[in-house]
Design an enzyme around this catalytic site. Sequence first.
Site, short mmCIF file in Angstrom:
data_model
loop_
_atom_site.label_atom_id
_atom_site.label_comp_id
_atom_site.label_asym_id
_atom_site.label_seq_id
_atom_site.Cartn_x
_atom_site.Cartn_y
_atom_site.Cartn_z
CB SER A 71 46.07 33.60 51.39
OG SER A 71 45.26 32.69 51.56
CG HIS A 72 44.37 36.32 47.94
ND1 HIS A 72 43.94 35.96 49.44
CD2 HIS A 72 44.04 37.73 48.03
CE1 HIS A 72 43.42 36.94 49.88
NE2 HIS A 72 43.31 38.06 49.17
#
Length: 140
Positions: free
Chosen positions: A116-117
Amino acid sequence: QYVSHLPVGSILNIAHSITSREAGSPPALTPFAAYCLGHAFAKMVVKQIPTDKDEVTICLGTDPREHGMRLADAFSRGAESVEGTKVIFTGLASTPAMFEFCRSSLCDAGVMVTASHLPEDRNGFKMFTKNGGFSKKDIQ
């Protein structure tokens, strides 16, 4: 943190690499750990997902990170080691797309290999069914 078996070598070196991480950092995600997670996830899906089919289908996608393919391969091998489980690899995908496969009944469960991030060495697995993502309680 991802630890590749190839450059690290022996099981002893892998164990050292995993245990020598900073205090409080998450455990390393190795291909062997991915295999074990795939096996456990498939067993849970087979047990929990009511289906009138002979097998359950798990869709598996990755983000573009370099080691996502190795983790996806190991996860799918672990999942398919459970009788009555078929894994369909979608290749490059997004988490919403994987969830949509489940919601649309194209598969019984979905898994996204992604960080994800987070930084690229923090890959993990997002697991879900048409009812949504798995909670911490589901995974424990």
